[in-house]
Design an enzyme around this catalytic site. Structure first.
Site, mmCIF file in Angstrom:
data_model
loop_
_atom_site.group_PDB
_atom_site.id
_atom_site.type_symbol
_atom_site.label_atom_id
_atom_site.label_comp_id
_atom_site.label_asym_id
_atom_site.label_seq_id
_atom_site.Cartn_x
_atom_site.Cartn_y
_atom_site.Cartn_z
ATOM 1 N N LYS A 1 6.289 -5.971 4.223
ATOM 2 C CA LYS A 1 5.520 -6.846 4.916
ATOM 3 C C LYS A 1 6.849 -7.965 4.383
ATOM 4 O O LYS A 1 7.195 -8.446 5.585
ATOM 5 C CB LYS A 1 3.881 -7.441 4.833
ATOM 6 C CG LYS A 1 3.315 -6.428 4.855
ATOM 7 C CD LYS A 1 2.400 -7.256 5.065
ATOM 8 C CE LYS A 1 1.459 -7.413 2.660
ATOM 9 N NZ LYS A 1 1.681 -6.267 1.992
ATOM 10 N N ARG B 1 -7.067 -11.349 3.690
ATOM 11 C CA ARG B 1 -7.203 -9.705 2.723
ATOM 12 C C ARG B 1 -8.770 -9.082 3.254
ATOM 13 O O ARG B 1 -8.393 -7.994 2.469
ATOM 14 C CB ARG B 1 -6.720 -10.435 1.543
ATOM 15 C CG ARG B 1 -5.677 -9.361 0.628
ATOM 16 C CD ARG B 1 -4.711 -8.822 1.043
ATOM 17 N NE ARG B 1 -4.227 -8.619 0.038
ATOM 18 C CZ ARG B 1 -2.495 -9.122 -0.197
ATOM 19 N NH1 ARG B 1 -1.743 -10.344 0.221
ATOM 20 N NH2 ARG B 1 -2.388 -8.802 -1.400
ATOM 21 N N ARG C 1 10.747 -1.949 -6.962
ATOM 22 C CA ARG C 1 10.615 -3.361 -6.374
ATOM 23 C C ARG C 1 11.371 -4.401 -7.730
ATOM 24 O O ARG C 1 10.273 -4.416 -8.775
ATOM 25 C CB ARG C 1 9.243 -3.992 -5.501
ATOM 26 C CG ARG C 1 9.731 -5.349 -5.460
ATOM 27 C CD ARG C 1 8.600 -5.200 -4.048
ATOM 28 N NE ARG C 1 7.157 -5.733 -4.875
ATOM 29 C CZ ARG C 1 6.339 -5.639 -3.280
ATOM 30 N NH1 ARG C 1 6.450 -5.690 -2.111
ATOM 31 N NH2 ARG C 1 5.130 -6.143 -4.206
ATOM 32 N N ARG D 1 7.677 -7.838 -10.195
ATOM 33 C CA ARG D 1 6.735 -8.680 -10.689
ATOM 34 C C ARG D 1 5.542 -8.213 -11.755
ATOM 35 O O ARG D 1 5.217 -7.170 -11.278
ATOM 36 C CB ARG D 1 6.256 -8.826 -9.447
ATOM 37 C CG ARG D 1 6.672 -10.025 -8.421
ATOM 38 C CD ARG D 1 5.987 -9.855 -7.083
ATOM 39 N NE ARG D 1 4.729 -9.593 -6.972
ATOM 40 C CZ ARG D 1 3.910 -9.115 -5.590
ATOM 41 N NH1 ARG D 1 4.999 -9.340 -4.588
ATOM 42 N NH2 ARG D 1 2.771 -8.939 -5.321
ATOM 43 N N ARG E 1 -4.861 -2.615 -6.757
ATOM 44 C CA ARG E 1 -4.406 -2.928 -5.304
ATOM 45 C C ARG E 1 -4.158 -1.987 -4.192
ATOM 46 O O ARG E 1 -4.948 -2.411 -3.123
ATOM 47 C CB ARG E 1 -2.801 -3.762 -5.379
ATOM 48 C CG ARG E 1 -2.923 -5.138 -6.633
ATOM 49 C CD ARG E 1 -1.408 -5.206 -6.788
ATOM 50 N NE ARG E 1 -0.571 -5.778 -5.638
ATOM 51 C CZ ARG E 1 0.942 -5.508 -5.493
ATOM 52 N NH1 ARG E 1 1.237 -5.161 -6.872
ATOM 53 N NH2 ARG E 1 1.888 -6.433 -4.372
HETATM 54 P P1 AMP Z 1 1.066 -9.993 -2.727
HETATM 55 O O1 AMP Z 1 2.584 -10.791 -2.722
HETATM 56 O O2 AMP Z 1 0.175 -10.185 -0.655
HETATM 57 O O3 AMP Z 1 1.045 -9.189 -2.490
HETATM 58 O O4 AMP Z 1 0.149 -10.916 -2.971
HETATM 59 C C1 AMP Z 1 -0.020 -10.787 -4.320
HETATM 60 C C2 AMP Z 1 -1.257 -11.050 -5.032
HETATM 61 O O5 AMP Z 1 -1.704 -12.847 -4.729
HETATM 62 C C3 AMP Z 1 -2.601 -10.375 -4.686
HETATM 63 O O6 AMP Z 1 -2.292 -9.185 -5.059
HETATM 64 C C4 AMP Z 1 -4.532 -11.014 -4.534
HETATM 65 O O7 AMP Z 1 -3.529 -11.434 -6.444
HETATM 66 C C5 AMP Z 1 -3.481 -12.128 -4.497
HETATM 67 N N1 AMP Z 1 -3.524 -12.583 -2.996
HETATM 68 C C6 AMP Z 1 -2.185 -13.042 -1.754
HETATM 69 N N2 AMP Z 1 -3.215 -13.536 -0.770
HETATM 70 C C7 AMP Z 1 -4.182 -13.129 -1.004
HETATM 71 C C8 AMP Z 1 -5.860 -12.912 -0.426
HETATM 72 N N3 AMP Z 1 -5.198 -13.339 0.978
HETATM 73 N N4 AMP Z 1 -6.526 -12.978 -0.493
HETATM 74 C C9 AMP Z 1 -7.028 -13.247 -2.401
HETATM 75 N N5 AMP Z 1 -5.981 -13.051 -2.954
HETATM 76 C C10 AMP Z 1 -5.092 -13.097 -2.678
#
Ligand code: AMP
Length: 216
Positions: free
Chosen positions: A13, A88, A127, A160, A171
């Site tokens: 994404k 989410r 990654r 990360r 996740r």
């Molecule tokens: P991402 O970079 O989108 O994979 O997000 C990394 C982490 O941020 C996720 O595993 C969640 O812990 C948190 N996070 C990101 N977006 C959301 C969301 N819409 N709701 C809750 N937690 C989020």
């Protein structure tokens, strides 16, 4: 153009979002990036979010929804936006409907990047992410020109904290239990477009452009 991009962790994404942002000159709103910004600046929101993110869990809805609500009222969205990582779960999807109604805007498309499950773990553990601009690489399939250094801005690449094998299981579990139903929710509205997320990045992006061309 108002878009939402969806897909399991590791579906690509973020990579496609960066290309879409440049091609269509729209704002990329990534809730993950926003939380990482808050964490690296030790803001109260960042300190709170940290407790959840490092373990692969979702940050509580009230914090996340408020953050997105404020972001969607900023004045750089004239050309549209690409929401990445939000909603989410179903509660966030309903909240987004309310926010969009209040702001009198409509989503044009939910772009769903599909990847077979068995590839996701390999993609995520391999990654590497730029500490400064957030650009994403892979140790095997998308290497930077110089190992450990970002091609775009020259900063250091890191893994990360939530890209480890342990955290990725949580996740993926969160994705299937909480985020996949959001896709089913949007399927009913008829605005979901699927793009197969395997192959080289440019090929996938060409497919994305074909799909987005249909809605322009
Ligand atoms: P991402 O970079 O989108 O994979 O997000 C990394 C982490 O941020 C996720 O595993 C969640 O812990 C948190 N996070 C990101 N977006 C959301 C969301 N819409 N709701 C809750 N937690 C989020």
């Amino acid at each position: 153009m108002r878009l939402l991009i969806m897909g399991a962790p590791g579906a690509g994404k973020g990579t496609q979002a960066a290309l879409i942002k440049n091609e269509y000159k729209i704002a990329h709103i990534s809730t993950g990036d926003m939380f990482r910004y808050h964490m690296s600046n030790n803001t109260p929101l960042g300190i709170e979010a940290h407790k959840y993110i490092d373990h692969g869990n979702l940050v509580p809805d009230e914090l996340t929804i408020q953050m997105v609500y404020e972001r969607l009222q900023e004045d750089d969205l004239a050309n549209g936006f690409l929401l990445d990582g939000f909603p989410r779960n179903l509660n966030q999807a309903v909240a987004l409907d309310d926010i969009l109604k209040k702001l009198n805007i409509k989503l044009d498309c939910v772009l769903n990047i599909t990847v077979d499950d068995n590839l996701l773990i390999n993609r995520i553990t391999g990654r590497r992410t730029c500490t400064k601009c957030g650009a994403s690489y892979h140790v095997v399939s998308n290497k930077p020109k110089v190992e450990g250094i970002c091609d775009v801005c020259g900063s250091t690449l890191v893994q990360r904290k939530d890209d480890t094998e342990e955290t990725i299981k949580t996740r993926l579990d969160v994705y299937y239990k909480q985020t996949k139903p959001v896709l089913d929710y949007y399927e009913k509205t008829g605005i979901v477009k699927n793009v197969f997320g395997i192959g080289n990045i440019d090929e996938i992006f060409n497919n994305v452009k074909d799909v987005l061309g249909e809605i322009k």
